[in-house]
Design an enzyme around this catalytic site. Structure first.
Site, PDB file in Angstrom:
ATOM      1  N   ASP A 150       0.913   4.942  -2.227  1.00 15.38           N
ATOM      2  CA  ASP A 150       0.435   3.798  -1.447  1.00 15.38           C
ATOM      3  C   ASP A 150       1.434   2.644  -1.502  1.00 15.38           C
ATOM      4  O   ASP A 150       1.721   2.000  -0.485  1.00 15.38           O
ATOM      5  CB  ASP A 150      -0.934   3.341  -1.973  1.00 15.38           C
ATOM      6  CG  ASP A 150      -1.942   4.472  -1.995  1.00 15.38           C
ATOM      7  OD1 ASP A 150      -1.712   5.495  -1.321  1.00 15.38           O
ATOM      8  OD2 ASP A 150      -2.968   4.335  -2.690  1.00 15.38           O
ATOM      9  N   GLU A 182      -1.058  -1.661 -10.845  1.00 17.13           N
ATOM     10  CA  GLU A 182      -2.310  -0.945 -10.565  1.00 17.13           C
ATOM     11  C   GLU A 182      -2.761  -0.151 -11.803  1.00 17.13           C
ATOM     12  O   GLU A 182      -3.926  -0.166 -12.188  1.00 17.13           O
ATOM     13  CB  GLU A 182      -2.047   0.013  -9.399  1.00 17.13           C
ATOM     14  CG  GLU A 182      -3.252   0.721  -8.884  1.00 17.13           C
ATOM     15  CD  GLU A 182      -3.908  -0.007  -7.728  1.00 17.13           C
ATOM     16  OE1 GLU A 182      -3.214  -0.615  -6.905  1.00 17.13           O
ATOM     17  OE2 GLU A 182      -5.144   0.040  -7.668  1.00 17.13           O
ATOM     18  N   GLY A 235     -10.008   3.263   1.901  1.00 18.89           N
ATOM     19  CA  GLY A 235      -8.962   4.262   1.644  1.00 18.89           C
ATOM     20  C   GLY A 235      -7.714   3.986   2.458  1.00 18.89           C
ATOM     21  O   GLY A 235      -6.915   4.896   2.698  1.00 18.89           O
ATOM     22  N   LEU A 236      -7.520   2.729   2.888  1.00 18.74           N
ATOM     23  CA  LEU A 236      -6.319   2.387   3.662  1.00 18.74           C
ATOM     24  C   LEU A 236      -5.372   1.496   2.848  1.00 18.74           C
ATOM     25  O   LEU A 236      -4.498   0.838   3.389  1.00 18.74           O
ATOM     26  CB  LEU A 236      -6.711   1.721   4.988  1.00 18.74           C
ATOM     27  CG  LEU A 236      -7.576   2.614   5.899  1.00 18.74           C
ATOM     28  CD1 LEU A 236      -7.987   1.864   7.169  1.00 18.74           C
ATOM     29  CD2 LEU A 236      -6.856   3.908   6.273  1.00 18.74           C
ATOM     30  N   SER A 237      -5.588   1.483   1.538  1.00 18.21           N
ATOM     31  CA  SER A 237      -4.657   0.861   0.586  1.00 18.21           C
ATOM     32  C   SER A 237      -4.512  -0.647   0.723  1.00 18.21           C
ATOM     33  O   SER A 237      -3.399  -1.190   0.730  1.00 18.21           O
ATOM     34  CB  SER A 237      -3.272   1.513   0.683  1.00 18.21           C
ATOM     35  OG  SER A 237      -3.347   2.820   0.235  1.00 18.21           O
ATOM     36  N   SER A 238      -5.632  -1.329   0.801  1.00 15.17           N
ATOM     37  CA  SER A 238      -5.567  -2.799   0.820  1.00 15.17           C
ATOM     38  C   SER A 238      -4.969  -3.313  -0.490  1.00 15.17           C
ATOM     39  O   SER A 238      -4.251  -4.325  -0.487  1.00 15.17           O
ATOM     40  CB  SER A 238      -6.956  -3.389   1.043  1.00 15.17           C
ATOM     41  OG  SER A 238      -7.854  -2.904   0.069  1.00 15.17           O
ATOM     42  N   SER A 239      -5.204  -2.620  -1.604  1.00 18.81           N
ATOM     43  CA  SER A 239      -4.673  -3.138  -2.870  1.00 18.81           C
ATOM     44  C   SER A 239      -3.163  -2.961  -2.956  1.00 18.81           C
ATOM     45  O   SER A 239      -2.451  -3.871  -3.399  1.00 18.81           O
ATOM     46  CB  SER A 239      -5.385  -2.512  -4.070  1.00 18.81           C
ATOM     47  OG  SER A 239      -5.260  -1.122  -4.051  1.00 18.81           O
TER      48      SER A 239
HETATM   49  C1  GLA Z   1      -5.149   7.285  -3.713  1.00 22.74           C
HETATM   50  C2  GLA Z   1      -4.039   6.983  -4.706  1.00 22.74           C
HETATM   51  C3  GLA Z   1      -2.741   7.649  -4.300  1.00 22.74           C
HETATM   52  C4  GLA Z   1      -2.935   9.121  -3.995  1.00 22.74           C
HETATM   53  C5  GLA Z   1      -4.131   9.330  -3.066  1.00 22.74           C
HETATM   54  C6  GLA Z   1      -4.448  10.774  -2.849  1.00 22.74           C
HETATM   55  O1  GLA Z   1      -4.865   6.676  -2.491  1.00 22.74           O
HETATM   56  O2  GLA Z   1      -3.834   5.587  -4.785  1.00 22.74           O
HETATM   57  O3  GLA Z   1      -1.771   7.464  -5.308  1.00 22.74           O
HETATM   58  O4  GLA Z   1      -3.081   9.859  -5.171  1.00 22.74           O
HETATM   59  O5  GLA Z   1      -5.287   8.687  -3.556  1.00 22.74           O
HETATM   60  O6  GLA Z   1      -3.437  11.400  -2.136  1.00 22.74           O
END
Ligand code: GLA
Length: 384
Positions: free
Chosen positions: A175, A163, A127-131
């Site tokens: 993200d 994405e 949940g730290l947005s590696s993508s």
């Molecule tokens: C994921 C999604 C984001 C956002 C969050 C929740 O990280 O990629 O766009 O919706 O969930 O806040």
């Protein structure tokens, strides 16, 4: 202490080993942690993330034959494609790169070829947005070799399109925006409708601590999409284009007319948007106590109304709050697993990490990963 510079050196050395010279450019694009404002982005609302010290690095040089060749040091795998003929293949790391280039091309941008290596240290699936980091590293690299201007908001939209349409995950813009536009030592208030941003400093003497529960969200794209649909249904009921347009008073006046589930989903988004703005005011005033209370309220809203937390996240947030020097804690990101985030008095951070680690392990028999990260800049050329 964590030393992100070493991974940059690793990328440069690996490039030299492969291509016999130093890289033409090194790009860095960070992961993120969201401090408050969850599931508000696709409701055209407000979010307050910061870019972290974990990132994707690309060491590259241009190519003139219209080809792209990248070697992933993490997967030890070579990926290749031709710019004139980008095709879907499978679900691996290269799809994020192809999807981003495809989105740049379909937006009418000139895109030239490149080659090099990439490596990242954003934990995967946490949940730290590696993508998003991979998408924004790709966008930054291709704009650089193609002599195109770097416009963070425009590139965030490109990454989101990759994405949504190429990888097939229906996420919002948060993200990619924070990975593209993050500011060192600041969180970024993002208006997800206008994509305007404001850098907001962390309260003095506080540190952001990210606590990975070691639980993973699994196959819950359907739950994410379901939340989106419920929010859209609520917006339609109130006759607004997005829940962003609904204030708390109007919501309260008509809430009883909604079914229970839709009411709770909408309540989360409406109150969460308000919390983000209050949290920004608290940050500008340097009020860590008020900020922490808003984080706690945000967690309760996600646990009870939006229902995207899990037992591990609830335990982690509760244990964090019990520690001295913790102002507040909440789950962060899409939900159903991954990380919680806490705002902690800087002098208490070492004790906090030790205490939370042992308390969480005792409570769950899981080993957490704890990251203490300063806020960093968004995607950038870090060496040339
Ligand atoms: C994921 C999604 C984001 C956002 C969050 C929740 O990280 O990629 O766009 O919706 O969930 O806040």
């Amino acid at each position: 202490m964590y030393l992100p510079a070493s991974i940059q050196v690793h990328a440069a050395d690996a490039f030299e080993e492969r291509y016999g010279e130093r890289p033409f450019l090194i790009i860095r694009a960070p992961g993120r942690v969201n401090l408050i404002g969850e599931h508000t982005d696709y409701n055209d609302g407000f979010v307050l993330p910061m870019a972290i010290d974990r990132a994707v690095y690309m060491a590259i040089r241009p190519r003139t034959d219209g080809c792209v060749e990248l070697y992933s040091l993490d997967y030890q795998e070579l990926g290749r494609f031709e710019l004139a003929n980008i095709k879907h293949h499978d679900s691996g790391w290269l799809e994020y790169i192809k999807g981003t280039v495809w989105a740049m091309q379909t937006a009418g941008m000139r895109v030239c070829g490149l080659e090099g290596v990439l490596v990242g240290d954003v934990p995967l699936g946490a949940g730290l947005s590696s993508s998003a980091a991979l998408e924004m590293a790709t966008a930054r690299a291709f704009t650089a070799v193609s002599n195109q201007p770097w416009n963070p908001a425009e590139m965030a939209k490109i990454g989101q399109k990759a994405e949504n349409k190429w990888v097939g995950v229906n996420t919002g813009i948060m993200d990619q925006m924070i990975s593209a536009a993050g500011k060192v030592d600041h969180a970024l208030l993002i208006d997800c409708r206008s994509l305007e941003t404001e850098a907001v400093p962390l309260p003095p003497g506080t540190t952001v601590v990210i606590m990975d529960t070691s639980t993973r969200r699994g196959l819950v794209d359907s739950a994410y999409n379901e939340r989106r649909e419920q929010c859209e249904a609520a917006a339609a009921f109130f006759n607004v284009s997005a829940l962003r347009d609904l204030d708390e008073a109007t919501f309260n006046a008509h809430a009883q007319e909604l079914d229970d589930l839709t009411r709770r989903r909408a309540k989360h988004v409406v109150t969460e948007n308000a919390r983000v703005l209050k949290a920004c005011a608290a940050m500008r005033a340097g009020d860590a106590v008020a900020f922490g209370q808003l984080m706690n309220a945000s967690h309760a809203s996600m646990q009870n109304d939006f229902e995207i937390s899990n037992a591990a996240l609830n335990t982690m947030a509760a244990l964090a709050r019990q520690q001295p020097g913790c102002y507040g804690a909440r789950m962060t990101g899409g939900g159903f697993g991954g990380c919680a985030v806490a705002l902690v008095d800087t002098d208490s951070v070492d004790d906090f990490v030790t205490a939370v680690t042992s308390a969480y392990t005792a409570a769950t028999q899981l080993t957490p990963q704890i990251y203490v990260s300063p806020a960093q800049d968004g995607a950038a050329i870090v060496a040339e």
